[in-house]
Design a protein around this motif. Structure first.
Motif, PDB file in Angstrom:
ATOM      1  N   ALA A 281     -45.862  58.264  33.369  1.00  0.00           N
ATOM      2  CA  ALA A 281     -44.692  58.868  32.724  1.00  0.00           C
ATOM      3  C   ALA A 281     -43.475  58.794  33.643  1.00  0.00           C
ATOM      4  N   ARG A 282     -43.693  59.036  34.912  1.00  0.00           N
ATOM      5  CA  ARG A 282     -42.597  58.915  35.874  1.00  0.00           C
ATOM      6  C   ARG A 282     -42.122  57.471  35.971  1.00  0.00           C
ATOM      7  N   ALA A 283     -43.073  56.544  35.957  1.00  0.00           N
ATOM      8  CA  ALA A 283     -42.711  55.128  36.000  1.00  0.00           C
ATOM      9  C   ALA A 283     -41.879  54.745  34.783  1.00  0.00           C
ATOM     10  N   ARG A 284     -42.270  55.242  33.616  1.00  0.00           N
ATOM     11  CA  ARG A 284     -41.522  54.932  32.401  1.00  0.00           C
ATOM     12  C   ARG A 284     -40.084  55.456  32.480  1.00  0.00           C
ATOM     13  N   ALA A 285     -39.914  56.692  32.942  1.00  0.00           N
ATOM     14  CA  ALA A 285     -38.573  57.276  33.029  1.00  0.00           C
ATOM     15  C   ALA A 285     -37.694  56.498  33.997  1.00  0.00           C
ATOM     16  N   ALA A 286     -38.256  56.124  35.151  1.00  0.00           N
ATOM     17  CA  ALA A 286     -37.484  55.348  36.123  1.00  0.00           C
ATOM     18  C   ALA A 286     -37.144  53.968  35.563  1.00  0.00           C
ATOM     19  N   GLY A 287     -38.081  53.370  34.846  1.00  0.00           N
ATOM     20  CA  GLY A 287     -37.825  52.065  34.251  1.00  0.00           C
ATOM     21  C   GLY A 287     -36.736  52.102  33.201  1.00  0.00           C
ATOM     22  N   GLN A 288     -36.689  53.173  32.428  1.00  0.00           N
ATOM     23  CA  GLN A 288     -35.619  53.317  31.440  1.00  0.00           C
ATOM     24  C   GLN A 288     -34.258  53.437  32.123  1.00  0.00           C
ATOM     25  N   ALA A 289     -34.219  54.178  33.234  1.00  0.00           N
ATOM     26  CA  ALA A 289     -32.972  54.284  33.986  1.00  0.00           C
ATOM     27  C   ALA A 289     -32.578  52.947  34.589  1.00  0.00           C
ATOM     28  N   ALA A 290     -33.568  52.186  35.058  1.00  0.00           N
ATOM     29  CA  ALA A 290     -33.297  50.865  35.622  1.00  0.00           C
ATOM     30  C   ALA A 290     -32.714  49.929  34.568  1.00  0.00           C
ATOM     31  N   ARG A 291     -33.286  49.961  33.377  1.00  0.00           N
ATOM     32  CA  ARG A 291     -32.792  49.083  32.308  1.00  0.00           C
ATOM     33  C   ARG A 291     -31.360  49.455  31.920  1.00  0.00           C
ATOM     34  N   ALA A 292     -31.082  50.744  31.798  1.00  0.00           N
ATOM     35  CA  ALA A 292     -29.736  51.166  31.429  1.00  0.00           C
ATOM     36  C   ALA A 292     -28.721  50.716  32.477  1.00  0.00           C
ATOM     37  N   ALA A 293     -29.071  50.845  33.747  1.00  0.00           N
ATOM     38  CA  ALA A 293     -28.162  50.438  34.811  1.00  0.00           C
ATOM     39  C   ALA A 293     -27.944  48.930  34.817  1.00  0.00           C
ATOM     40  N   ALA A 294     -29.011  48.173  34.597  1.00  0.00           N
ATOM     41  CA  ALA A 294     -28.894  46.713  34.606  1.00  0.00           C
ATOM     42  C   ALA A 294     -28.044  46.213  33.443  1.00  0.00           C
ATOM     43  N   LEU A 295     -28.239  46.789  32.265  1.00  0.00           N
ATOM     44  CA  LEU A 295     -27.448  46.369  31.110  1.00  0.00           C
ATOM     45  C   LEU A 295     -25.973  46.682  31.312  1.00  0.00           C
ATOM     46  N   ALA A 296     -25.697  47.827  31.941  1.00  0.00           N
ATOM     47  CA  ALA A 296     -24.310  48.237  32.124  1.00  0.00           C
ATOM     48  C   ALA A 296     -23.576  47.353  33.121  1.00  0.00           C
ATOM     49  N   ARG A 297     -24.256  46.963  34.194  1.00  0.00           N
ATOM     50  CA  ARG A 297     -23.554  46.226  35.253  1.00  0.00           C
ATOM     51  C   ARG A 297     -23.811  44.725  35.214  1.00  0.00           C
ATOM     52  N   TYR A 298     -25.003  44.325  34.806  1.00  0.00           N
ATOM     53  CA  TYR A 298     -25.379  42.914  34.885  1.00  0.00           C
ATOM     54  C   TYR A 298     -25.698  42.321  33.511  1.00  0.00           C
ATOM     55  N   GLY A 299     -25.107  42.889  32.482  1.00  0.00           N
ATOM     56  CA  GLY A 299     -25.302  42.365  31.147  1.00  0.00           C
ATOM     57  C   GLY A 299     -24.619  41.022  30.955  1.00  0.00           C
ATOM     58  N   LEU A 300     -25.137  40.219  30.052  1.00  0.00           N
ATOM     59  CA  LEU A 300     -24.608  38.872  29.822  1.00  0.00           C
ATOM     60  C   LEU A 300     -23.173  38.870  29.309  1.00  0.00           C
ATOM     61  N   PRO A 301     -22.753  39.755  28.394  1.00  0.00           N
ATOM     62  CA  PRO A 301     -21.366  39.693  27.898  1.00  0.00           C
ATOM     63  C   PRO A 301     -20.329  39.849  29.006  1.00  0.00           C
ATOM     64  N   ARG A 302     -20.531  40.799  29.906  1.00  0.00           N
ATOM     65  CA  ARG A 302     -19.569  40.973  31.000  1.00  0.00           C
ATOM     66  C   ARG A 302     -19.514  39.733  31.881  1.00  0.00           C
ATOM     67  N   PHE A 303     -20.681  39.182  32.194  1.00  0.00           N
ATOM     68  CA  PHE A 303     -20.775  37.994  33.031  1.00  0.00           C
ATOM     69  C   PHE A 303     -20.014  36.818  32.410  1.00  0.00           C
ATOM     70  N   LEU A 304     -20.246  36.556  31.134  1.00  0.00           N
ATOM     71  CA  LEU A 304     -19.569  35.441  30.474  1.00  0.00           C
ATOM     72  C   LEU A 304     -18.075  35.678  30.356  1.00  0.00           C
ATOM     73  N   ASP A 305     -17.668  36.906  30.101  1.00  0.00           N
ATOM     74  CA  ASP A 305     -16.233  37.219  30.028  1.00  0.00           C
ATOM     75  C   ASP A 305     -15.555  36.970  31.370  1.00  0.00           C
ATOM     76  N   ASP A 306     -16.203  37.378  32.460  1.00  0.00           N
ATOM     77  CA  ASP A 306     -15.632  37.167  33.792  1.00  0.00           C
ATOM     78  C   ASP A 306     -15.466  35.681  34.090  1.00  0.00           C
ATOM     79  N   TRP A 307     -16.472  34.904  33.739  1.00  0.00           N
ATOM     80  CA  TRP A 307     -16.376  33.465  33.984  1.00  0.00           C
ATOM     81  C   TRP A 307     -15.331  32.809  33.078  1.00  0.00           C
ATOM     82  N   GLU A 308     -15.214  33.296  31.861  1.00  0.00           N
ATOM     83  CA  GLU A 308     -14.215  32.726  30.954  1.00  0.00           C
ATOM     84  C   GLU A 308     -12.814  32.918  31.514  1.00  0.00           C
TER      85      GLU A 308
END
Length: 316
Positions: A281-308
């Motif tokens: 259960a602790r692993a699941r909660a930490a993983g959900q936080a990890a996914r939210a952080a990754a999508l916010a900072r390293y998501g594909l739309p932001r990356f492509l916009d920056d390169w554009e």
């Protein structure tokens, strides 16, 4: 826009070619380092076009993304002209850090693009114009199940690269939980480390199978001492995996406290591995936080916009 780029870094390029352009990759009969062509183990769209060097002069290239020092000479020889260029640096400097001078420091008019702020800080770029476009990741989806109480590690050629990839640290992690190590050149890793096969298993998988295999493990361990910012770490976070990582290079920027454990103390990290294995259960909660952080900072739309934005600036 028609963009010339060599197939050098498969994971990074997979994100880059999701943009709205045509991506021309050189291909040679031997598919060597300067002509690898389209990826065979990553999913690339039809907008990625292979062309042999002799056809590049008539390919209407608008901009070139350099990634290695010798590619600048290849551009002039293969295209017979000098279109707008940027130099993309994937890696942190090696050698006499922090005094290592970057090859692009001596290329006038070629902006230098780093993938992390740590890299920009550590390379000596001279008077070259520098910027940072942080990584983007094609989202594999929240695939984590954590059903196997092992730690996943992704590293290529751990025996050859040794301390750089933290290979010497794996026995300590293996005492905390069985390790499943994925990557090229991992055959014989357990024997090299003197570990029983049951505590350290290794194999190579193509990307689509790798993500599914990682997601079945309880957590992701990132033992690398010196790297830019491992895309496998960001992919693990996208999968929804809790992460345990050394606090080196850019990791402290990428992994928030609630997404796992980041430290340079091996006792802290191995204790975190044990805790995640013991508490799904602790692993699941930490993983959900990890996914939210990754999508916010390293998501594909932001990356492509920056390169554009960057590509429009260098071609106008």
């Amino acid at each position: 826009m028609r963009i010339l780029i060599w197939h050098v870094h498969g994971s990074w390029t997979t994100a880059f070619v999701q943009g709205p352009h045509t991506y021309v990759v050189p291909v040679t009969p031997d598919r060597g380092p300067d002509g690898l062509g389209r990826a065979r183990t990553f999913d690339w769209p039809g907008t990625v076009v292979e062309l042999p060097p002799e056809r590049l002069r008539d390919a209407g290239i608008d901009v070139v993304v350099l990634q290695r020092p010798h590619e600048h000479a290849l551009v002039e020889r293969w295209l017979g002209r000098r279109p707008p260029m940027v130099y993309l640096e994937h890696n942190a400097p090696h050698g006499n850090v922090p005094d290592t001078r970057h090859p692009a420091a001596d290329l006038p008019g070629v902006p230098l693009v780093h993938v992390t702020h740590f890299n920009r800080l550590m390379w000596d770029a001279g008077s070259a114009e520098t910027t940072v476009v942080e990584h983007g990741v094609v989202d594999p989806g929240p695939l984590w199940t954590g059903e196997i109480p092992h730690a996943a590690v992704v590293v290529n050629e751990p025996v050859r690269r040794g301390r750089t990839t933290g290979t010497d640290l794996l026995p300590a992690f293996a005492r905390a939980a069985p390790l499943d190590v994925f990557g090229m050149g991992t055959d014989g890793l357990a024997a090299h480390l003197g570990l029983p096969a049951g505590r350290c298993r290794s194999r190579e998988l193509v990307q689509r199978d790798l993500h599914r295999a990682m997601a079945r493990r309880r957590l992701y361990v990132h033992p690398v001492r010196w790297t830019s910012l491992g895309l496998s770490l960001l992919e693990a976070m996208h999968l929804g995996m809790p992460v345990v990582a050394l606090a080196t290079t850019e990791v402290t920027e990428a992994v928030p406290p609630d997404a796992g454990a980041v430290s340079n103390r091996i006792d802290v990290l191995t204790r975190a591995v044990r805790d995640f294995v013991a508490d799904p259960a602790r692993a699941r909660a930490a993983g959900q936080a990890a996914r939210a952080a990754a999508l916010a900072r390293y998501g594909l739309p932001r990356f492509l916009d920056d390169w554009e934005r960057l590509l429009k600036e260098v071609t106008r």
